[in-house]
Design a protein around this motif. Structure first.
Motif, PDB file in Angstrom:
ATOM      1  N   PHE A   1      57.492 107.001 151.197  1.00  0.00           N
ATOM      2  CA  PHE A   1      56.934 105.661 151.427  1.00  0.00           C
ATOM      3  C   PHE A   1      57.770 104.618 150.696  1.00  0.00           C
ATOM      4  O   PHE A   1      58.156 103.591 151.264  1.00  0.00           O
TER       5      PHE A   1
ATOM      6  N   TRP B   1      53.829  98.332 156.367  1.00  0.00           N
ATOM      7  CA  TRP B   1      53.449  99.590 155.713  1.00  0.00           C
ATOM      8  C   TRP B   1      52.747 100.595 156.624  1.00  0.00           C
ATOM      9  O   TRP B   1      52.932 101.792 156.448  1.00  0.00           O
TER      10      TRP B   1
ATOM     11  N   TYR C   1      54.971 103.205 157.947  1.00  0.00           N
ATOM     12  CA  TYR C   1      55.624 104.149 157.037  1.00  0.00           C
ATOM     13  C   TYR C   1      54.785 105.414 156.865  1.00  0.00           C
ATOM     14  O   TYR C   1      55.256 106.409 156.332  1.00  0.00           O
ATOM     15  N   VAL C   2      53.519 105.340 157.299  1.00  0.00           N
ATOM     16  CA  VAL C   2      52.595 106.440 156.994  1.00  0.00           C
ATOM     17  C   VAL C   2      52.996 107.762 157.664  1.00  0.00           C
ATOM     18  O   VAL C   2      53.014 108.805 157.000  1.00  0.00           O
TER      19      VAL C   2
ATOM     20  N   ALA D   1      55.823 109.325 155.803  1.00  0.00           N
ATOM     21  CA  ALA D   1      55.391 109.684 154.454  1.00  0.00           C
ATOM     22  C   ALA D   1      54.563 110.970 154.503  1.00  0.00           C
ATOM     23  O   ALA D   1      54.754 111.877 153.685  1.00  0.00           O
TER      24      ALA D   1
END
Lengths: 159, 458
Positions: free
Chosen positions: A58, A81, A84-85, A88
């Motif tokens: 992340f 964001w 990005y999960v 990640a």
């Protein structure tokens, strides 16, 4: 080393506990896990590495899209964001599985291709349907204890 | 007891069969499973199966060679259908792979007793289907030798991959899935490799299995760490497989193409994946239980459970198809409506109706026990679902891309000879790899079977 075989799981587990409680360096060898109580630090290690992978991934994505290589696509925010999960999560899984895999071999000191216990007669059965206990080191107390434990065979092996 | 069971087996499988023949002991089970691998003479059926597999693999190698030589123009995909067979087959293979992971991890966590004897076959299937799937996106790059550009590595151009793109998520997801599946498979087979080492007769086999077993002896310490490691891996693999297919769904849902831009795509792709996954497991398990004489461990109960799972996933897929149509009409977007009518009445309309027939209608036969216990019917229905899932992906990729918002950009996709030959090549790769592994490795998880047999005996 003394290698002792038993008729079934219960006899082996009972013998192992008796010998261990008497202060002998005993180890079981069995074709399936001997009892239910499994304590291992590996799951915790996997969790830590999983979190490291996930947060590391992340952070790397956040760095890449805000500082490393900004890309203005129709004025969308650089720090996107939610996108990005998935990476990640996947990186976290990869780190956790990889750490668990390596830790398993490290903690058991594998590869360990030869061991004196392999010389035992019929020790092959340990991976089929045999139940064994090996007593290493100082074995002077062992014979007296083994009398009550009803082993099916007892063998002395060089260590 | 064993004789009575023999009669039952001759009369055909029954859903009330025990999960393992009560006459089996830990020793007899170990000997049967090891014997199937350690026998000196390779069975004739194995050679008969290997020959066409190798031929297909050879064709695939030629197809890849030609692709590298001539570039992606060898394939039929071009504007507007820029994703052709490569994406269809990629999604098809990765969907099949899910079956193995679901059985070996999810049903491990649920402590399903029928999972024990199926997990190894299913996981081995996953290994090779995931590899077949992984080949496609790499070859599709046009310049496959630059595939590492997808990876965030320090480079002189100071470039980063596009982390906001589902296509990059897909790369990371498949990479994770392939690596994790291999590691999970290896940890799972480790105790059985030790069993093989101790049963093997020839020096070469002893050294080979011994090297692979890495010194696993079933010591108390090894088992203690083993169980927790394996269980934790299983607990992670189950959400991983769901995430992989969700990301595959997002590859499509992230695009603005009519028919793709839908929030239901991630679960829809998971449903489709498990339908083809269970179908593929059935197609492999039914012949193998006979050829390897695994009937005492793979009984009518296993077939019954797998058929019911196939039926459930078929119903899930049917629900997704219904929502697909519903949201198109409820949304009322003109391009979506036009695409949906093209799907119902256009050139590729038969593909849509075959999808519905093969994936939703045919598996309904499994409501009847007579069909679930008829092995020919089970094979036919499973084949129907596998083929149906291929048609589903054909419809998703080809019909949508050929019928976008702009009528001037409509077009029809024609796969080339090289598309077909690469597809045949991946089937060859799967079949060859799978055949080699079933000849070299025990196809039932023996240490877990021993636990099951002991549990039953108590």
């Amino acid at each position: 080393m003394i290698l002792v075989s038993f008729a079934d799981r219960d006899a082996m587990v009972h013998a192992f506990r008796t010998l261990r409680d008497a202060g002998l360096a005993a180890e079981t060898y069995s074709p399936m896990p001997p009892d239910e109580a499994d304590r291992s630090p590996i799951p915790l290690l996997m969790l830590l590495f999983g979190l490291l992978g996930a947060f590391g991934s992340f952070a790397m994505q956040a760095y890449a899209t805000t500082l490393g290589y900004k890309l203005d696509v129709g004025g969308r925010p650089n720090l996107a964001w939610p996108s990005y999960v998935p990476c990640a999560f996947e990186t976290g899984v990869l780190f956790a599985i990889g750490a668990g895999f390596l830790a398993y071999f490290a903690i058991n000191r594998l590869p360990h291709l030869y061991d004196p216990v392999d010389e035992g007669a019929g020790f092959d059965a340990a991976t089929r349907d045999g139940w064994f206990v090996a007593i290493r080191g100082d074995t002077r107390k062992a014979p007296a204890l083994l009398e009550d434990l009803r082993p099916t065979s007892v063998e002395a092996l060089p260590e | 007891m064993s004789l009575a069971f023999g009669h039952a087996a001759a009369a055909g499988p029954d859903p009330r069969d025990p999960v393992v023949d009560p006459a089996q002991t830990a020793g007899s089970m170990t000997d049967t499973v090891c014997g199937a691998v350690l026998r000196q003479d390779t069975p004739i059926w194995w050679w008969i199966a290997l020959a066409p597999s190798l031929a297909l693999l050879g064709l695939g190698v030629i197809a890849v060679g030609w692709l590298l030589f001539s570039g992606v123009q060898a394939w039929g995909n071009n504007w507007p259908t820029v994703w052709g067979f490569e994406l269809i087959n990629y999604v098809w293979w990765i969907g099949i792979a899910s079956g193995g992971t679901f059985i070996s991890s999810l049903f491990f966590l649920l402590r399903a007793d029928w999972r024990t004897s199926l997990s190894r076959i299913a996981e081995t299937m996953t290994l090779f289907t995931a590899i077949c799937a992984g080949i496609y996106p790499i070859l599709h790059l046009g310049r496959p030798w630059y595939f590492y550009w997808l990876f965030p590595y320090p480079n002189t151009m100071k470039l980063w991959p596009q982390f906001k793109s589902p296509l990059l998520w897909d790369f990371i997801a498949i990479l994770t899935y392939v690596i994790s599946s291999i590691l999970f498979w290896y940890i799972g087979i480790l105790p059985d490799l030790a069993t093989m080492r101790d049963r093997a007769q020839g020096r070469f086999a002893q050294v080979a299995y011994g090297s692979l077993a890495l010194g696993f002896r079933g010591s108390g310490t090894q088992w203690r760490h083993y169980r927790s490691t394996y269980a934790t891996m299983a607990a992670i693999m189950a959400p991983l497989v769901v995430s992989v297919h969700s990301v595959v769904g997002l590859d499509f849902a992230g695009g603005e193409t009519p028919g793709w831009h839908s929030t239901q795509f991630p679960p829809f792709f998971v449903f489709g994946a498990i339908l083809s996954g269970f179908a593929a497991v059935l197609i492999l398990v039914l012949p193998l239980r006979r050829l390897f004489r695994f009937e005492p461990f793979v009984t009518g109960r296993h077939i019954d459970v797998l058929c019911k799972l196939l039926l459930v996933s078929s119903l899930c897929v049917a629900y997704a198809y219904m929502m697909d149509a519903f949201s198109t009409y409820y949304g009322g977007d003109k391009a979506e409506l036009s695409w949906f009518h093209d799907r119902l009445t256009g050139v590729h309309a038969p593909v849509y109706y075959l999808t519905l027939l093969l994936n939703c209608a045919v598996p309904q036969l499994f409501w009847w026990q007579a069909f679930r216990m008829n092995q020919i019917m089970v094979l036919l229905v499973s084949f129907s679902a596998i083929v149906g899932m291929w048609f589903e992906r054909f419809g998703i990729v080809v019909v949508s891309l050929g019928h976008t918002e702009l009528p001037s950009a409509w077009g029809i996709y024609h796969p080339s000879f090289w598309d077909y030959s690469l597809f045949a090549g991946t089937i060859g790769l799967f079949a060859t790899g799978f055949l080699l592994f079933i000849r070299l490795f025990p196809m039932v998880s023996m240490f877990e079977m021993r636990e099951l047999i002991e549990e039953r005996a108590r």
